[in-house]
Design a protein around this motif. Sequence first.
Motif, PDB file in Angstrom:
ATOM      1  N   MET A  15       0.964  -1.090   0.125  1.00 15.36           N
ATOM      2  CA  MET A  15      -0.128   0.150  -0.086  1.00 15.36           C
ATOM      3  C   MET A  15       0.997   1.460  -0.011  1.00 15.36           C
ATOM      4  N   ARG A  16       0.801   2.253  -0.749  1.00 19.64           N
ATOM      5  CA  ARG A  16       1.293   3.347  -0.792  1.00 19.64           C
ATOM      6  C   ARG A  16       0.303   4.665  -0.043  1.00 19.64           C
ATOM      7  N   ARG A  17       1.207   5.268   0.543  1.00 21.99           N
ATOM      8  CA  ARG A  17       0.286   6.295   1.264  1.00 21.99           C
ATOM      9  C   ARG A  17       1.150   7.830   1.427  1.00 21.99           C
ATOM     10  N   LEU A  18       0.192   8.891   1.048  1.00 24.49           N
ATOM     11  CA  LEU A  18       0.839  10.023   1.342  1.00 24.49           C
ATOM     12  C   LEU A  18       0.617  10.459   2.941  1.00 24.49           C
ATOM     13  N   ARG A  19       1.946  10.877   3.286  1.00 29.13           N
ATOM     14  CA  ARG A  19       1.898  11.378   4.819  1.00 29.13           C
ATOM     15  C   ARG A  19       2.170  12.789   4.811  1.00 29.13           C
ATOM     16  N   ILE A  20       1.629  13.885   5.249  1.00 27.35           N
ATOM     17  CA  ILE A  20       1.811  15.074   5.296  1.00 27.35           C
ATOM     18  C   ILE A  20       2.299  15.757   6.724  1.00 27.35           C
ATOM     19  N   PHE A  21       3.510  16.406   6.737  1.00 28.45           N
ATOM     20  CA  PHE A  21       4.125  16.586   7.960  1.00 28.45           C
ATOM     21  C   PHE A  21       4.243  18.102   7.952  1.00 28.45           C
ATOM     22  N   GLN A  22       4.152  18.625   9.063  1.00 26.09           N
ATOM     23  CA  GLN A  22       4.309  20.214   9.395  1.00 26.09           C
ATOM     24  C   GLN A  22       5.798  20.278  10.007  1.00 26.09           C
ATOM     25  N   SER A  23       6.321  21.528  10.006  1.00 25.67           N
ATOM     26  CA  SER A  23       7.843  21.896  10.649  1.00 25.67           C
ATOM     27  C   SER A  23       7.460  22.457  11.866  1.00 25.67           C
ATOM     28  N   LEU A  24       8.401  22.066  12.803  1.00 22.39           N
ATOM     29  CA  LEU A  24       8.620  22.837  14.282  1.00 22.39           C
ATOM     30  C   LEU A  24       8.882  24.139  14.177  1.00 22.39           C
ATOM     31  N   TRP A  25      10.026  24.272  13.073  1.00 24.55           N
ATOM     32  CA  TRP A  25      10.350  25.521  12.761  1.00 24.55           C
ATOM     33  C   TRP A  25       9.608  26.571  12.464  1.00 24.55           C
ATOM     34  N   ALA A  26       8.706  25.902  11.694  1.00 31.30           N
ATOM     35  CA  ALA A  26       7.405  26.903  10.983  1.00 31.30           C
ATOM     36  C   ALA A  26       6.575  27.089  11.926  1.00 31.30           C
ATOM     37  N   MET A  27       6.502  26.400  13.186  1.00 30.39           N
ATOM     38  CA  MET A  27       5.431  26.695  14.123  1.00 30.39           C
ATOM     39  C   MET A  27       6.075  27.939  15.246  1.00 30.39           C
ATOM     40  N   GLN A  28       7.179  28.293  15.166  1.00 24.65           N
ATOM     41  CA  GLN A  28       7.763  29.072  16.185  1.00 24.65           C
ATOM     42  C   GLN A  28       8.428  30.486  15.754  1.00 24.65           C
ATOM     43  N   PRO A  29       7.251  31.591  15.418  1.00 25.45           N
ATOM     44  CA  PRO A  29       6.125  31.435  15.554  1.00 25.45           C
ATOM     45  C   PRO A  29       5.246  30.737  14.451  1.00 25.45           C
ATOM     46  N   HIS A  30       4.011  30.467  14.784  1.00 21.67           N
ATOM     47  CA  HIS A  30       3.339  29.939  13.538  1.00 21.67           C
ATOM     48  C   HIS A  30       2.455  30.924  12.699  1.00 21.67           C
ATOM     49  N   ASP A  31       2.354  32.133  13.054  1.00 26.54           N
ATOM     50  CA  ASP A  31       1.527  33.034  12.237  1.00 26.54           C
ATOM     51  C   ASP A  31       1.991  34.487  12.700  1.00 26.54           C
ATOM     52  N   GLN A  32       0.957  35.439  12.057  1.00 26.60           N
ATOM     53  CA  GLN A  32       1.398  36.762  12.276  1.00 26.60           C
ATOM     54  C   GLN A  32       1.435  37.413  13.692  1.00 26.60           C
ATOM     55  N   SER A  33       0.724  36.630  14.505  1.00 21.57           N
ATOM     56  CA  SER A  33       0.876  37.221  16.091  1.00 21.57           C
ATOM     57  C   SER A  33       2.303  37.430  16.466  1.00 21.57           C
ATOM     58  N   GLY A  34       3.139  36.433  16.059  1.00 21.41           N
ATOM     59  CA  GLY A  34       4.316  36.308  16.598  1.00 21.41           C
ATOM     60  C   GLY A  34       4.376  35.630  17.721  1.00 21.41           C
ATOM     61  N   GLU A  35       3.217  34.971  18.269  1.00 24.72           N
ATOM     62  CA  GLU A  35       3.461  34.151  19.655  1.00 24.72           C
ATOM     63  C   GLU A  35       4.160  32.863  19.520  1.00 24.72           C
TER      64      GLU A  35
END
Length: 280
Positions: free
Chosen positions: A1-21
């Motif tokens: 079986m073939r699967r697509l597994r999508i990951f997020q980056s910890l680096w991209a989550m610090q911060p994760h958005d415009q708030s800068g939090e």
Amino acid sequence: MRRLRIFQSLWAMQPHDQSGEMLPLDRVAGMVADAGYAGLAIDLGAADIEVAHAVRPHLAREGLTPLIVAFPRSVESLRDTLKMAVDFGSPYVNVVGQVFPLTVEGAIPVIRRWIEMSDEIGMPIHFETHRNCITNDLFSTLSLLDAVPEMRLAADLSHYIVDREFKLPLADWERGLLSRCLSRSDSFQGRVASRQQIQLQIGFAQHAKWVTLFESFWAEGFADWRARNDTGDLVFLCELGPPEYAMTGADGRELSDRWSEARTLMATAEALWADLGGDG
């Protein structure tokens, strides 16, 4: 079986958005899991070993798979990272080699030794197409691929679009060079670049032509991977970096919401995969 597994980056989550939090690691893991990602990439160039160990129990609690991204500064230093990746249960190690001789001839033995280490320890490695490392330049990387047939890539072609300052539309021979990279890639990364910028806001209308280009790269890469693999997991890593990767205005605030964009990239990858037949 073939699967697509999508990951997020910890680096991209610090911060994760415009708030800068800067969110605590337990909240980061919870957000990533709730958004439907399969795992979280731990970038050892942006975080240290202590952070990797600190986030690990949160990943386990949320059912997220860790993916180790290594920045080895010596040939032998990769060994300990590979052993760490085995312990963490990483599917492979993404290598951004900080040993980069000036010539292809000098780089070949470095690549070969790292592949030997990978085989000895039993942890696959993918060499990321990345600036300021052993795969810094498209042309030298293609020469390395010719010299080392067992070398496998993690395709982040944003670096090469900037590196070579490719114009649109790509000439056939230019597209052919990038296709050679895609055909040797066993994982892919989600970021859209132009010839001047490493990371574009994917929802801005003026960037649509570059988004279309990168969607074509991912579709081609996914199709090629499927043709080579009857079973296994294909990882697509959403890696939209914080400032100074992310562009900011005069007030220092990011121009777009990267957390929302990352989920858009996830949906794009899922749609491209489904068009090719999906899991199974």
